[in-house]
Design a protein around this motif. Structure first.
Motif, PDB file in Angstrom:
ATOM      1  N   ALA A  35       0.865  -1.653   0.299  1.00  0.00           N
ATOM      2  CA  ALA A  35       0.280   0.254  -0.118  1.00  0.00           C
ATOM      3  C   ALA A  35       0.860   1.337   0.324  1.00  0.00           C
ATOM      4  CB  ALA A  35      -0.893   0.070   0.911  1.00  0.00           C
ATOM      5  N   LEU A  36       1.441   0.872   0.792  1.00  0.00           N
ATOM      6  CA  LEU A  36       3.280   2.532   0.624  1.00  0.00           C
ATOM      7  C   LEU A  36       4.014   2.850  -0.933  1.00  0.00           C
ATOM      8  CD1 LEU A  36       4.375   4.068   2.603  1.00  0.00           C
ATOM      9  CD2 LEU A  36       6.116   2.748   3.693  1.00  0.00           C
ATOM     10  N   ALA A  37       3.816   1.891  -1.075  1.00  0.00           N
ATOM     11  CA  ALA A  37       4.419   1.501  -2.417  1.00  0.00           C
ATOM     12  C   ALA A  37       3.344   1.676  -3.787  1.00  0.00           C
ATOM     13  CB  ALA A  37       5.242  -0.043  -3.040  1.00  0.00           C
ATOM     14  N   GLU A  38       2.216   1.736  -3.959  1.00  0.00           N
ATOM     15  CA  GLU A  38       1.270   2.453  -4.394  1.00  0.00           C
ATOM     16  C   GLU A  38       0.940   3.393  -3.864  1.00  0.00           C
ATOM     17  OE1 GLU A  38      -1.852  -0.147  -6.170  1.00  0.00           O
ATOM     18  OE2 GLU A  38      -2.226  -0.924  -4.289  1.00  0.00           O
ATOM     19  N   LYS A  39       1.245   3.948  -3.135  1.00  0.00           N
ATOM     20  CA  LYS A  39       1.094   5.943  -2.753  1.00  0.00           C
ATOM     21  C   LYS A  39       2.133   6.041  -3.833  1.00  0.00           C
ATOM     22  CE  LYS A  39       1.147   9.193   1.025  1.00  0.00           C
ATOM     23  NZ  LYS A  39       2.307   9.986   0.401  1.00  0.00           N
ATOM     24  N   GLY A  40       3.156   5.957  -3.164  1.00  0.00           N
ATOM     25  CA  GLY A  40       4.229   6.657  -4.238  1.00  0.00           C
ATOM     26  C   GLY A  40       4.543   6.145  -5.685  1.00  0.00           C
TER      27      GLY A  40
END
Length: 250
Positions: A221-226
């Motif tokens: 989820a954090l990667a998707e934000k980036g």
């Protein structure tokens, strides 16, 4: 854990992509992610490998290299050693797979696009930066032979970006790792995803300890934000003349 430049845990490093960085390739860009800098170029050749001759389909391949002076300690040129390292082979295969995932080989026609990613300064995330920067070069290259009135789709079907995430020794989840964070972290993950939200590759390793399913979900989820932020930036820098072509079906 305090990050450099007072960066938040879910914050990308300063990023910038300069288009048309080189004169001769069909497409080129220089991407900066923090102190990491990669020159990405796309060359178009009017031929395909033997196994694709007569099929009407094209191909894309990628090469990756690290400049000897790109790191703290000089790295000998692989050409001088006469052999590529396993790391280099792994990264260039990843770049090629990632870009082919959003490329319509029929729309490309019997052409080969060669992607060159040359790291001139490394501070973590060189493979993910290479994918994001090479995507811009790929779109530029395809635009050189695309004919809008032909009724054929634009060869690039979707946007694409990549980023790293990880878990620090203190157990904090971090976005866009620099070298120090990558080398000292207990979990490291590289995520490649399309604009439509489909994953191309997830490379996750528990280097200091195994990671939990919950941590994996949060890291993705954090990667998707980036990635969402990077794709939005890609659209901004490509501008109106190219953004509408990506995903065009005819």
């Amino acid at each position: 854990m305090a990050r450099k430049y007072d960066r938040k845990n879910d914050e990308l490093r300063h990023y910038k992509i300069n288009r048309f960085f080189q004169q001769h390739p069909a497409g080129s860009a220089m991407i900066e992610m923090g102190k990491t800098k990669v020159i990405c170029a796309a060359t178009v050749e009017e031929k395909v490998p033997n196994f694709l001759r007569g099929t009407g389909e094209g191909w894309l391949t990628a090469e990756y290299s690290l400049l000897p002076s790109a790191t703290h300690t000089r790295t000998s040129r692989e050409a001088a050693r006469g052999k590529q390292t396993g790391r280099t082979q792994e990264i260039q295969r990843l770049i090629g797979r990632s870009l082919r995932s959003v490329l319509d080989m029929k729309a490309l026609g019997e052409r080969t696009i060669i992607i060159d990613c040359d790291v001139i300064q490394a501070d973590g995330g060189t493979r993910t930066a290479s994918i994001t920067g090479a995507f811009i070069a790929l779109v530029e290259a395809c635009d050189t032979f695309f004919e809008p009135d032909s009724g054929k789709p634009f060869p690039v079907r979707d946007f694409l970006a990549a980023i790293s995430v990880g878990v620090s020794t203190e157990g904090e989840l971090l976005l866009d790792l620099d070298y120090d964070e990558d080398s000292s972290g207990v979990v490291d993950m590289n995520v490649v995803r399309t604009g439509e939200g489909n994953f191309v590759e997830i490379q996750g390793t528990g280097e200091g300890r195994p990671f939990t399913r919950d941590e994996m979900k949060k890291l993705i989820a954090l990667a998707e934000k980036g990635i969402d932020e990077l794709i939005s930036y890609e659209k901004d820098i490509l501008g109106n003349e190219l953004v509408w072509k990506v995903g065009r079906e005819g």
